[in-house]
Design a protein around this motif. Structure first.
Motif, PDB file in Angstrom:
ATOM      1  N   LEU A 177      44.724  45.452  43.745  1.00 62.67           N
ATOM      2  CA  LEU A 177      44.375  44.081  44.102  1.00 62.67           C
ATOM      3  C   LEU A 177      42.885  43.853  43.866  1.00 62.67           C
ATOM      4  O   LEU A 177      42.484  42.830  43.304  1.00 62.67           O
ATOM      5  CB  LEU A 177      44.747  43.789  45.557  1.00 62.67           C
ATOM      6  N   GLN A 178      42.065  44.825  44.239  1.00 65.84           N
ATOM      7  CA  GLN A 178      40.619  44.704  44.003  1.00 65.84           C
ATOM      8  C   GLN A 178      40.325  44.637  42.505  1.00 65.84           C
ATOM      9  O   GLN A 178      39.435  43.911  42.074  1.00 65.84           O
ATOM     10  CB  GLN A 178      39.873  45.873  44.643  1.00 65.84           C
ATOM     11  N   GLN A 179      41.097  45.357  41.714  1.00 65.19           N
ATOM     12  CA  GLN A 179      40.946  45.336  40.258  1.00 65.19           C
ATOM     13  C   GLN A 179      41.174  43.919  39.725  1.00 65.19           C
ATOM     14  O   GLN A 179      40.434  43.446  38.849  1.00 65.19           O
ATOM     15  CB  GLN A 179      41.948  46.319  39.646  1.00 65.19           C
ATOM     16  N   VAL A 180      42.178  43.239  40.266  1.00 66.40           N
ATOM     17  CA  VAL A 180      42.453  41.858  39.846  1.00 66.40           C
ATOM     18  C   VAL A 180      41.308  40.940  40.286  1.00 66.40           C
ATOM     19  O   VAL A 180      40.843  40.098  39.511  1.00 66.40           O
ATOM     20  CB  VAL A 180      43.800  41.356  40.419  1.00 66.40           C
ATOM     21  N   PHE A 181      40.842  41.122  41.517  1.00 67.89           N
ATOM     22  CA  PHE A 181      39.737  40.291  42.002  1.00 67.89           C
ATOM     23  C   PHE A 181      38.466  40.532  41.196  1.00 67.89           C
ATOM     24  O   PHE A 181      37.723  39.595  40.895  1.00 67.89           O
ATOM     25  CB  PHE A 181      39.466  40.545  43.481  1.00 67.89           C
ATOM     26  N   ASP A 182      38.219  41.782  40.838  1.00 63.76           N
ATOM     27  CA  ASP A 182      37.042  42.103  40.016  1.00 63.76           C
ATOM     28  C   ASP A 182      37.143  41.423  38.653  1.00 63.76           C
ATOM     29  O   ASP A 182      36.158  40.888  38.145  1.00 63.76           O
ATOM     30  CB  ASP A 182      36.888  43.617  39.836  1.00 63.76           C
ATOM     31  N   TYR A 183      38.340  41.441  38.072  1.00 66.83           N
ATOM     32  CA  TYR A 183      38.543  40.768  36.785  1.00 66.83           C
ATOM     33  C   TYR A 183      38.307  39.264  36.923  1.00 66.83           C
ATOM     34  O   TYR A 183      37.574  38.664  36.137  1.00 66.83           O
ATOM     35  CB  TYR A 183      39.953  41.039  36.231  1.00 66.83           C
ATOM     36  N   THR A 184      38.941  38.637  37.914  1.00 67.97           N
ATOM     37  CA  THR A 184      38.823  37.185  38.052  1.00 67.97           C
ATOM     38  C   THR A 184      37.381  36.765  38.335  1.00 67.97           C
ATOM     39  O   THR A 184      36.955  35.702  37.881  1.00 67.97           O
ATOM     40  CB  THR A 184      39.746  36.631  39.163  1.00 67.97           C
ATOM     41  N   ALA A 185      36.640  37.593  39.056  1.00 67.00           N
ATOM     42  CA  ALA A 185      35.250  37.255  39.397  1.00 67.00           C
ATOM     43  C   ALA A 185      34.366  37.122  38.164  1.00 67.00           C
ATOM     44  O   ALA A 185      33.337  36.442  38.205  1.00 67.00           O
ATOM     45  CB  ALA A 185      34.678  38.310  40.345  1.00 67.00           C
TER      46      ALA A 185
ATOM     47  N   HIS B  11      35.306  35.831  35.216  1.00 69.59           N
ATOM     48  CA  HIS B  11      35.823  34.868  34.243  1.00 69.59           C
ATOM     49  C   HIS B  11      35.835  33.446  34.809  1.00 69.59           C
ATOM     50  O   HIS B  11      35.590  33.234  35.994  1.00 69.59           O
ATOM     51  CB  HIS B  11      37.220  35.301  33.787  1.00 69.59           C
ATOM     52  N   SER B  12      36.132  32.508  33.944  1.00 67.12           N
ATOM     53  CA  SER B  12      36.158  31.088  34.326  1.00 67.12           C
ATOM     54  C   SER B  12      37.084  30.845  35.505  1.00 67.12           C
ATOM     55  O   SER B  12      38.108  31.504  35.648  1.00 67.12           O
ATOM     56  CB  SER B  12      36.650  30.241  33.146  1.00 67.12           C
ATOM     57  N   HIS B  13      36.711  29.893  36.315  1.00 63.33           N
ATOM     58  CA  HIS B  13      37.519  29.450  37.463  1.00 63.33           C
ATOM     59  C   HIS B  13      37.777  30.596  38.446  1.00 63.33           C
ATOM     60  O   HIS B  13      38.862  30.700  39.026  1.00 63.33           O
ATOM     61  CB  HIS B  13      38.823  28.803  36.996  1.00 63.33           C
ATOM     62  N   ALA B  14      36.778  31.437  38.619  1.00 64.78           N
ATOM     63  CA  ALA B  14      36.915  32.643  39.446  1.00 64.78           C
ATOM     64  C   ALA B  14      37.341  32.316  40.871  1.00 64.78           C
ATOM     65  O   ALA B  14      38.265  32.939  41.401  1.00 64.78           O
ATOM     66  CB  ALA B  14      35.600  33.425  39.443  1.00 64.78           C
ATOM     67  N   MET B  15      36.688  31.356  41.487  1.00 67.74           N
ATOM     68  CA  MET B  15      36.991  31.049  42.882  1.00 67.74           C
ATOM     69  C   MET B  15      38.401  30.467  43.018  1.00 67.74           C
ATOM     70  O   MET B  15      39.150  30.853  43.910  1.00 67.74           O
ATOM     71  CB  MET B  15      35.950  30.106  43.459  1.00 67.74           C
TER      72      MET B  15
ATOM     73  N   LYS C   3      47.782  40.990  33.630  1.00 73.81           N
ATOM     74  CA  LYS C   3      47.778  41.714  32.360  1.00 73.81           C
ATOM     75  C   LYS C   3      46.351  41.961  31.872  1.00 73.81           C
ATOM     76  O   LYS C   3      46.000  43.075  31.486  1.00 73.81           O
ATOM     77  CB  LYS C   3      48.589  40.955  31.314  1.00 73.81           C
ATOM     78  N   LYS C   4      45.529  40.935  31.914  1.00 70.88           N
ATOM     79  CA  LYS C   4      44.140  41.067  31.455  1.00 70.88           C
ATOM     80  C   LYS C   4      43.320  41.957  32.390  1.00 70.88           C
ATOM     81  O   LYS C   4      42.332  42.553  31.973  1.00 70.88           O
ATOM     82  CB  LYS C   4      43.496  39.695  31.307  1.00 70.88           C
ATOM     83  N   ALA C   5      43.753  42.057  33.636  1.00 73.24           N
ATOM     84  CA  ALA C   5      43.079  42.950  34.590  1.00 73.24           C
ATOM     85  C   ALA C   5      43.545  44.397  34.414  1.00 73.24           C
ATOM     86  O   ALA C   5      43.033  45.304  35.082  1.00 73.24           O
ATOM     87  CB  ALA C   5      43.328  42.491  36.020  1.00 73.24           C
ATOM     88  N   GLY C   6      44.537  44.608  33.527  1.00 73.59           N
ATOM     89  CA  GLY C   6      45.011  45.956  33.235  1.00 73.59           C
ATOM     90  C   GLY C   6      46.156  46.432  34.096  1.00 73.59           C
ATOM     91  O   GLY C   6      46.416  47.636  34.183  1.00 73.59           O
ATOM     92  N   LEU C   7      46.883  45.508  34.731  1.00 71.46           N
ATOM     93  CA  LEU C   7      48.009  45.884  35.594  1.00 71.46           C
ATOM     94  C   LEU C   7      49.327  45.555  34.904  1.00 71.46           C
ATOM     95  O   LEU C   7      49.616  44.383  34.640  1.00 71.46           O
ATOM     96  CB  LEU C   7      47.934  45.164  36.931  1.00 71.46           C
ATOM     97  N   GLU C   8      50.110  46.565  34.633  1.00 74.69           N
ATOM     98  CA  GLU C   8      51.426  46.371  34.027  1.00 74.69           C
ATOM     99  C   GLU C   8      52.475  46.240  35.139  1.00 74.69           C
ATOM    100  O   GLU C   8      52.394  46.913  36.162  1.00 74.69           O
ATOM    101  CB  GLU C   8      51.777  47.557  33.121  1.00 74.69           C
ATOM    102  N   GLY C   9      53.457  45.386  34.919  1.00 80.01           N
ATOM    103  CA  GLY C   9      54.560  45.231  35.865  1.00 80.01           C
ATOM    104  C   GLY C   9      54.294  44.241  36.977  1.00 80.01           C
ATOM    105  O   GLY C   9      55.173  43.960  37.786  1.00 80.01           O
ATOM    106  N   ALA C  10      53.085  43.704  37.047  1.00 77.80           N
ATOM    107  CA  ALA C  10      52.771  42.715  38.084  1.00 77.80           C
ATOM    108  C   ALA C  10      53.182  41.329  37.596  1.00 77.80           C
ATOM    109  O   ALA C  10      53.121  41.032  36.406  1.00 77.80           O
ATOM    110  CB  ALA C  10      51.291  42.754  38.418  1.00 77.80           C
ATOM    111  N   SER C  11      53.614  40.501  38.534  1.00 77.21           N
ATOM    112  CA  SER C  11      54.017  39.135  38.196  1.00 77.21           C
ATOM    113  C   SER C  11      53.645  38.217  39.352  1.00 77.21           C
ATOM    114  O   SER C  11      53.075  38.652  40.355  1.00 77.21           O
ATOM    115  CB  SER C  11      55.530  39.077  37.948  1.00 77.21           C
TER     116      SER C  11
END
Length: 188
Positions: free
Chosen positions: A12-20, A22-26, A128-136
């Protein structure tokens, strides 16, 4: 069809780190938090209006009342927001400062309301862009339910929180892992 991946705290932190980064992070973080910390379905998140989330004074509500039209099973339900989610949402709302309570709470980059399908695709690509396979788009709900189950919350409460009318459905969401089994045997 395989079940959505249940995310670990690190994932989950990996996804948050990715979103932070990129555009529209918040906005993206808030959409994900509704899924992971409130257990909402992607269609429910997409259906939110400003007035569903904040009161007339602009303060984030502790409970969101979803109408039957906003839910999968067409049964109105209440979503309870934990304090940590309310705190983060308040910051988001204060920055957005939207006055129109009927406006969609989340808008696409083009300024249009998200549909459930577009938001589900958006979640898929974030993972997917955060590197997590199988998440939806369902990973947040599964993680929400599994996390609470691992903390001893009973299946009847979990079913109610998830908006399930059957505990059998809720039980399928719970992903048993080694940490849960380790903690269980220590109770003997």
């Amino acid at each position: 069809m395989a079940q959505a991946k249940t995310l670990t705290a690190e994932e989950l932190q990996q996804v948050f780190d990715y979103t932070a980064q990129h555009s529209h992070a918040m906005r993206n973080r808030m959409m994900l938090l509704f899924s992971f910390w409130a257990g909402m379905r992607v269609g429910e998140i997409a259906s939110l209006r400003v007035g569903d989330v904040v009161d007339a004074g602009g303060k984030v509500k502790a409970e969101i009342k979803l109408s039957a039209e906003q839910t999968k099973g067409r049964h109105a339900r209440t979503v309870f927001l934990p304090q940590k989610l309310r705190d983060e949402l308040q910051g988001y709302c204060d920055i957005r400062a939207v006055q129109d309570r009927k406006q969609s709470f989340f808008l696409t980059a083009g300024g249009k309301p998200f549909s459930a399908n577009v938001m589900a695709q958006h979640f898929f690509w974030l993972y997917k862009k955060a590197g997590l396979e199988g998440a939806s788009s369902h990973s947040g709900r599964r993680t929400f339910i599994t996390t609470l189950a691992s903390k001893g919350i009973g299946v009847r409460v979990l079913a109610s929180l998830a908006g399930h009318r059957s505990i059998a459905v809720t039980q399928r969401y719970i992903d048993v892992n080694d940490e849960m089994k380790r903690n269980a045997v220590e109770l003997v």
